[in-house]
Design a protein around this motif. Structure first.
Motif, PDB file in Angstrom:
ATOM      1  N   MET A  47      40.595  57.931   3.329  1.00  0.00           N
ATOM      2  CA  MET A  47      41.498  59.049   3.602  1.00  0.00           C
ATOM      3  C   MET A  47      40.703  60.192   4.223  1.00  0.00           C
ATOM      4  N   GLU A  48      41.235  60.768   5.286  1.00  0.00           N
ATOM      5  CA  GLU A  48      40.570  61.857   5.983  1.00  0.00           C
ATOM      6  C   GLU A  48      41.388  63.141   5.837  1.00  0.00           C
ATOM      7  N   LEU A  49      40.693  64.270   5.894  1.00  0.00           N
ATOM      8  CA  LEU A  49      41.384  65.553   5.771  1.00  0.00           C
ATOM      9  C   LEU A  49      42.386  65.773   6.892  1.00  0.00           C
ATOM     10  N   TYR A  50      42.055  65.275   8.117  1.00  0.00           N
ATOM     11  CA  TYR A  50      42.989  65.482   9.216  1.00  0.00           C
ATOM     12  C   TYR A  50      44.294  64.701   8.989  1.00  0.00           C
ATOM     13  N   GLN A  51      44.214  63.570   8.230  1.00  0.00           N
ATOM     14  CA  GLN A  51      45.436  62.850   7.899  1.00  0.00           C
ATOM     15  C   GLN A  51      46.312  63.680   6.957  1.00  0.00           C
ATOM     16  N   LEU A  52      45.663  64.364   6.006  1.00  0.00           N
ATOM     17  CA  LEU A  52      46.415  65.226   5.094  1.00  0.00           C
ATOM     18  C   LEU A  52      47.035  66.397   5.852  1.00  0.00           C
ATOM     19  N   LYS A  53      46.299  66.935   6.831  1.00  0.00           N
ATOM     20  CA  LYS A  53      46.844  68.037   7.627  1.00  0.00           C
ATOM     21  C   LYS A  53      48.073  67.567   8.406  1.00  0.00           C
ATOM     22  N   ILE A  54      48.008  66.352   8.958  1.00  0.00           N
ATOM     23  CA  ILE A  54      49.156  65.793   9.672  1.00  0.00           C
ATOM     24  C   ILE A  54      50.329  65.600   8.717  1.00  0.00           C
ATOM     25  N   ALA A  91      51.430  57.067  13.459  1.00  0.00           N
ATOM     26  CA  ALA A  91      50.428  56.090  13.039  1.00  0.00           C
ATOM     27  C   ALA A  91      49.586  56.617  11.877  1.00  0.00           C
ATOM     28  N   GLN A  92      49.250  57.904  11.908  1.00  0.00           N
ATOM     29  CA  GLN A  92      48.446  58.471  10.827  1.00  0.00           C
ATOM     30  C   GLN A  92      49.246  58.579   9.529  1.00  0.00           C
ATOM     31  N   ILE A  93      50.516  58.897   9.632  1.00  0.00           N
ATOM     32  CA  ILE A  93      51.373  58.914   8.430  1.00  0.00           C
ATOM     33  C   ILE A  93      51.464  57.513   7.831  1.00  0.00           C
ATOM     34  N   LYS A  94      51.657  56.521   8.683  1.00  0.00           N
ATOM     35  CA  LYS A  94      51.747  55.137   8.209  1.00  0.00           C
ATOM     36  C   LYS A  94      50.447  54.707   7.538  1.00  0.00           C
ATOM     37  N   ALA A  95      49.305  55.075   8.159  1.00  0.00           N
ATOM     38  CA  ALA A  95      48.003  54.711   7.596  1.00  0.00           C
ATOM     39  C   ALA A  95      47.796  55.362   6.227  1.00  0.00           C
ATOM     40  N   LEU A  96      48.218  56.625   6.095  1.00  0.00           N
ATOM     41  CA  LEU A  96      48.077  57.325   4.816  1.00  0.00           C
ATOM     42  C   LEU A  96      48.953  56.678   3.748  1.00  0.00           C
ATOM     43  N   GLU A  97      50.176  56.328   4.114  1.00  0.00           N
ATOM     44  CA  GLU A  97      51.074  55.672   3.159  1.00  0.00           C
ATOM     45  C   GLU A  97      50.503  54.324   2.715  1.00  0.00           C
ATOM     46  N   GLU A  98      49.934  53.583   3.645  1.00  0.00           N
ATOM     47  CA  GLU A  98      49.367  52.275   3.300  1.00  0.00           C
ATOM     48  C   GLU A  98      48.160  52.426   2.375  1.00  0.00           C
ATOM     49  N   GLU A  99      47.329  53.441   2.650  1.00  0.00           N
ATOM     50  CA  GLU A  99      46.147  53.639   1.810  1.00  0.00           C
ATOM     51  C   GLU A  99      46.543  54.074   0.401  1.00  0.00           C
ATOM     52  N   LEU A 100      47.552  54.931   0.291  1.00  0.00           N
ATOM     53  CA  LEU A 100      48.005  55.403  -1.017  1.00  0.00           C
ATOM     54  C   LEU A 100      48.891  54.380  -1.729  1.00  0.00           C
ATOM     55  N   GLY A 101      49.495  53.490  -0.964  1.00  0.00           N
ATOM     56  CA  GLY A 101      50.431  52.527  -1.548  1.00  0.00           C
ATOM     57  C   GLY A 101      51.736  53.163  -1.958  1.00  0.00           C
ATOM     58  N   LEU A 102      52.098  54.247  -1.262  1.00  0.00           N
ATOM     59  CA  LEU A 102      53.310  54.995  -1.597  1.00  0.00           C
ATOM     60  C   LEU A 102      54.104  55.312  -0.332  1.00  0.00           C
ATOM     61  N   ALA A 103      55.407  55.318  -0.448  1.00  0.00           N
ATOM     62  CA  ALA A 103      56.255  55.811   0.635  1.00  0.00           C
ATOM     63  C   ALA A 103      56.370  57.319   0.476  1.00  0.00           C
ATOM     64  N   LEU A 104      55.895  58.060   1.465  1.00  0.00           N
ATOM     65  CA  LEU A 104      55.869  59.522   1.386  1.00  0.00           C
ATOM     66  C   LEU A 104      57.111  60.156   1.999  1.00  0.00           C
ATOM     67  N   PHE A 105      57.760  59.448   2.925  1.00  0.00           N
ATOM     68  CA  PHE A 105      58.915  60.007   3.617  1.00  0.00           C
ATOM     69  C   PHE A 105      60.078  59.016   3.627  1.00  0.00           C
TER      70      PHE A 105
END
Length: 303
Positions: free
Chosen positions: A1-8, A34-48
């Motif tokens: 997980m990268e900080l820029y992904q959290l900013k996005i 793509a970055q939202i999808k990558a973050l959701e996959e890494e967390l294993g959670l649907a965020l939106f």
């Protein structure tokens, strides 16, 4: 997980739409998605929840948003502390850029400078890559974007992006019998007016290389020193000319031009300053920010 992904993620959550977030972040919509999808996959959670009205946070997304905002606030505090420790950076930074290939990177750099060194005054000078490199050598600019062609021992530079150059013409200038593949009729194209960038520019150099390789010289040349002018002249049927690949493909997708042949060459865009000044605190910061932006942009494109 990268900080820029959290900013996005936070930006999408606050704006409620990928379109608005991409505009605020100076990223393409596919890159944001793509970055939202990558973050959701890494967390294993649907965020939106994706709806026709935009993006709304799921219950899990609401929890993660709070944590993400805390982490970004901590990053901001860290930057503030670093700025305090180095005594703060103030004064004026003179940046050079063109209005084409470096525009997106320039926007991101200005946003980062505004956040990292808010007391810094920034002035901009626009010109060709050769103009920017000359201004750096003469001390009229502190840092700027130019191309690999202008690199010299006096300048320190690092690659930040690359772009292709393609030949474009208005469809209204081409007869129905014209064929661009496998090899266009160069002698017929030579009879058309050519819209030319200045000789010292990357497109100007590419045009000269093309003329030498294909053994012709256009009957008429019209010089335009800005890519948006070249695009407008080509689109309106004034003549044929060379455009940077992103501009060329955008114009082709909108039906303004037809592209002839493959990408003629790739040009590397660099960001740099006078080599003897590269250890100055302000330029150290600017070079570090630009390197980070270039890395994040390349990562976004890759995804």
């Amino acid at each position: 997980m990268e900080l820029y992904q959290l900013k996005i993620f936070v930006t999408v959550a606050k704006s409620g739409a990928v379109t608005k977030a991409s505009e605020q972040l100076y990223l393409s919509q596919p890159a944001v998605s793509a970055q939202i999808k990558a973050l959701e996959e890494e967390l294993g959670l649907a965020l939106f929840d994706r709806t026709v009205r935009g993006m709304s946070l799921t219950p899990h997304g609401v929890v993660i948003l709070s944590k993400a905002e805390q982490l970004l606030a901590q990053q901001h505090d860290l930057l503030d502390e670093a700025r305090r420790l180095r005594g703060g950076l103030s004064g004026r930074l003179r940046l050079g850029s063109n209005r084409g290939a470096s525009a997106v990177l320039l926007g991101k750099l200005l946003a980062q400078l505004s956040e990292t060194a808010p007391e810094l005054d920034v002035s901009l000078e626009f010109g060709s890559p050769a103009d920017i490199a000359t201004a750096l050598r003469e001390g009229r600019l502190d840092a700027g974007f130019y191309t690999e062609y202008e690199q010299q021992e006096l300048l320190f530079s690092a690659p930040v992006d690359s772009f292709g150059i393609q030949l474009a013409v208005s469809p209204q200038l081409l007869p129905s019998t014209f064929r661009a593949e496998p090899e266009p009729d160069w002698q017929w194209l030579a009879l058309l007016p050519w819209i030319s960038a200045p000789a010292g520019s990357c497109c100007g150099r590419a045009a000269e290389t093309l003329f030498v390789r294909q053994q012709f010289r256009p009957a008429k040349m019209i010089e335009a020193d800005q890519e948006h002018l070249v695009r407008a002249l080509i689109s309106s049927g004034v003549g044929i000319g060379l455009l940077h690949t992103p501009t060329a493909r955008d114009a082709a997708a909108k039906g303004e031009v037809r592209l002839i042949g493959p990408v003629l060459q790739q040009v590397q865009l660099v960001f740099g300053c006078l080599a003897r000044r590269r250890q100055e605190p302000l330029l150290v910061l600017v070079l570090q920010l630009m390197a980070q932006i270039a890395e994040e942009t390349a990562h976004s494109y890759a995804n």
